[in-house]
Each structure stands twice: as C-alpha cells, then as structure tokens.
Enzyme design. Sequence first.
Site, PDB file in Angstrom:
ATOM      1  N   ASN A   2       0.901  -1.300  -0.130  1.00 36.64           N
ATOM      2  CA  ASN A   2      -0.064   0.016   0.071  1.00 36.64           C
ATOM      3  C   ASN A   2       0.777   1.557   0.169  1.00 36.64           C
ATOM      4  O   ASN A   2       2.080   1.212   0.743  1.00 36.64           O
ATOM      5  CB  ASN A   2      -1.005   0.004   1.329  1.00 36.64           C
ATOM      6  CG  ASN A   2      -2.107  -1.045   1.111  1.00 36.64           C
ATOM      7  OD1 ASN A   2      -2.244  -1.620   0.014  1.00 36.64           O
ATOM      8  ND2 ASN A   2      -2.505  -1.571   2.270  1.00 36.64           N
TER       9      ASN A   2
ATOM     10  N   ASP B  20      -0.525   4.224   0.987  1.00 36.49           N
ATOM     11  CA  ASP B  20      -1.449   5.143   1.581  1.00 36.49           C
ATOM     12  C   ASP B  20      -0.733   5.644   3.086  1.00 36.49           C
ATOM     13  O   ASP B  20      -1.238   6.349   3.819  1.00 36.49           O
ATOM     14  CB  ASP B  20      -2.829   4.438   1.841  1.00 36.49           C
ATOM     15  CG  ASP B  20      -2.931   3.165   2.694  1.00 36.49           C
ATOM     16  OD1 ASP B  20      -1.756   2.715   3.507  1.00 36.49           O
ATOM     17  OD2 ASP B  20      -3.817   2.401   2.573  1.00 36.49           O
TER      18      ASP B  20
ATOM     19  N   HIS C  32       5.972   0.004  -2.432  1.00 38.50           N
ATOM     20  CA  HIS C  32       5.645   0.666  -3.648  1.00 38.50           C
ATOM     21  C   HIS C  32       5.680   1.937  -3.670  1.00 38.50           C
ATOM     22  O   HIS C  32       5.459   2.787  -4.224  1.00 38.50           O
ATOM     23  CB  HIS C  32       4.203   0.171  -4.107  1.00 38.50           C
ATOM     24  CG  HIS C  32       4.116  -1.332  -4.716  1.00 38.50           C
ATOM     25  ND1 HIS C  32       2.945  -2.023  -4.763  1.00 38.50           N
ATOM     26  CD2 HIS C  32       5.357  -2.325  -4.696  1.00 38.50           C
ATOM     27  CE1 HIS C  32       3.200  -3.366  -5.089  1.00 38.50           C
ATOM     28  NE2 HIS C  32       4.610  -3.402  -4.961  1.00 38.50           N
TER      29      HIS C  32
ATOM     30  N   CYS D 120      11.726  13.741  -8.366  1.00 36.30           N
ATOM     31  CA  CYS D 120      12.352  14.458  -9.639  1.00 36.30           C
ATOM     32  C   CYS D 120      12.453  13.542 -10.763  1.00 36.30           C
ATOM     33  O   CYS D 120      12.886  12.611 -10.636  1.00 36.30           O
ATOM     34  CB  CYS D 120      13.519  15.300  -9.089  1.00 36.30           C
ATOM     35  SG  CYS D 120      14.281  16.075 -10.632  1.00 36.30           S
TER      36      CYS D 120
ATOM     37  N   GLY E  20      -5.126  -9.309   2.926  1.00 40.11           N
ATOM     38  CA  GLY E  20      -5.977  -8.404   1.845  1.00 40.11           C
ATOM     39  C   GLY E  20      -5.049  -7.902   0.678  1.00 40.11           C
ATOM     40  O   GLY E  20      -5.003  -7.007   0.033  1.00 40.11           O
TER      41      GLY E  20
END
Length: 249
Positions: free
Chosen positions: A113, A115, A130, A138, A198
């Site tokens: 995730n 988040d 990730h 940049c 999940g």
Amino acid sequence: MESLAVDSSGSAYNQAKMLLEKSLNTLIITGAGISAESGIPTFRGENGYWRNQSVEELASAEGFAKNPRLIWDWYLERRRLVNSCKPNLAHNILAKWIEQKLWTADVNLFTQNIDDLHQAVNTLNTISMHGSLWRNRCTKCGLERQEMALDYSKLPLSPCCQALERPGVVWFGESLDKKMLAKAFLTSVKCNAVLVIGTSGLVAPASSIISTARTVGAKIIDINMAQNAVQADIQIRKSASDALQRILF
Ligand code: NAD
C-alpha cells in the site's frame, strides 16, 4: 499441513493463532484489502477505472509521459481520499501485536500500500514496497521529497533541478528498490510464518516473496474476504479486522 479453511469450529483461527505465537521469525505482507475498511478502494474491485482509464494505464510511466496532468489529478484525488480516511481496527491490532511480539521474536511487515496507514499508527519494522502517495520524485535526478499538497494549479517542479515531479510510487512495469527487495527475500527465506492480509496475490514481487517463503518451509496464513491467488496453509475468508481480532487478540 493440509490447507485449512475457516469453518464454524474456528479451528483455522486457533491454528493461525498458535502458529503466530510460536513463530520466532514472522513476515507480514499487506495489500489494498487491509485499507478497504478505512474506505480506500482496492484496485481489483468494481472501481478499477477512473475517467475511463484502467488503473494499469494510470499507474504507468507511459501514462505519465502521455498526460502528466491526468495522472497527477488521479493521484491528487487519491491523496484527498486518503487524507479523509483513518487507520482501521486491523491497522491498530497489527501495530500493537508487532510492538509486543518484537520483545521475543523478529517481525517484519512489507506493505504494497502507498497510503501510509501502517505508519500512521506507528507500526514498527514496516516497509512500503511501492513507495508513498505522500512523496514527489524529481523526473531528472530521482530525488524524492515528502509532499502533503492536495491540489496543484500548476504541475509541481522539483526544488533540486526545477524539473517536473512525478508521484513517488512504483508503477506497473517499474523495478523496486534493490536493497529493499533483497531484505524482503532474505526475510522470506528465514521466516517460519507468513501472515498475508488483503492482497490478491497477483502482483509481483509480493506474490513471489510469499511463494519463496512457502518453498523453504514457512507456513502461510492468508486473510482475505474472497478467494485469491495466494497458496496458503490456512485460509481465512473474513475481513481483515474480523480475522485479526480473532487471531492476534
Ligand atoms: P488488490 O486490489 O489487487 O487486491 C485487494 C485484495 O483485498 C482482494 O483480493 C480483495 O478480495 C481483498 N479485500 C478487500 N476487502 C478486504 C477486507 N476488508 N479484508 C480482507 N481482504 C479484503 O490489491 P493488492 O493485492 O494490494 O495489489 C495491487 C496494487 O494496488 C498494489 O501495487 C498497491 O500499491 C495498490 N493499491 C494500494 C492501495 C492503498 O494504498 N490503500 C489501494 C489500491 C491499490
């Protein structure tokens, strides 16, 4: 061990609990499903499209090269959504369990995730494989910085090179950080138990980290609302928060 699915006797919960209690080296892999109860949609649900583009097209370097404004708009919308969401019971239970377990064992959590909800409840030993929704990179030199902006009237330029910035996440077809990957695979070959929560089991390298651990003898516990591609010794088809309340409390 034969694959064990959750049933009314609850024996899969007990087996999972015992395995995790005994394990001296535990690997936890989480995916979009653990944040679903916070209100953040998964990729493989009904919301796999945005403005008629598939997530595979949106989360790609090709998509960004074609239309950086569209891709930034998608990520800014996700930032605003995540900004309005809170970590849920599953994030909280995991964070507390890891903190206690680390007194007597090794535990590492790798999340797919972006988040940062595990980090929001101070989950120890957590790596975001990730990248993060809250980072800009940049496009010239690759330097990343933390960024909390929820909207851009003009696309962001990097302070280092004054070049266009892109979201600091790993897109489809891109490689992950080599050192992080080495740590993940090293953990997978040393662990006794893998707790998978999940994830569809369709996205590499998380899928191959799980199968590597299984090949070298670790037991796999998979928590998911639906059938998925994870090959597990214990399958628990419940929501992340329901299952973790039963297993980790
Ligand atoms: P995925 O969307 O492919 O699969 C999500 C899985 O979660 C599904 O198998 C689904 O059955 C399960 N699920 C849904 N609700 C659940 C619940 N309440 N409890 C337990 N399981 C539940 O997600 P993935 O496997 O993580 O991989 C896809 C990619 O999606 C990753 O690269 C990730 O970065 C990205 N993604 C991240 C977020 C996020 O950061 N929250 C959200 C969407 C997608």
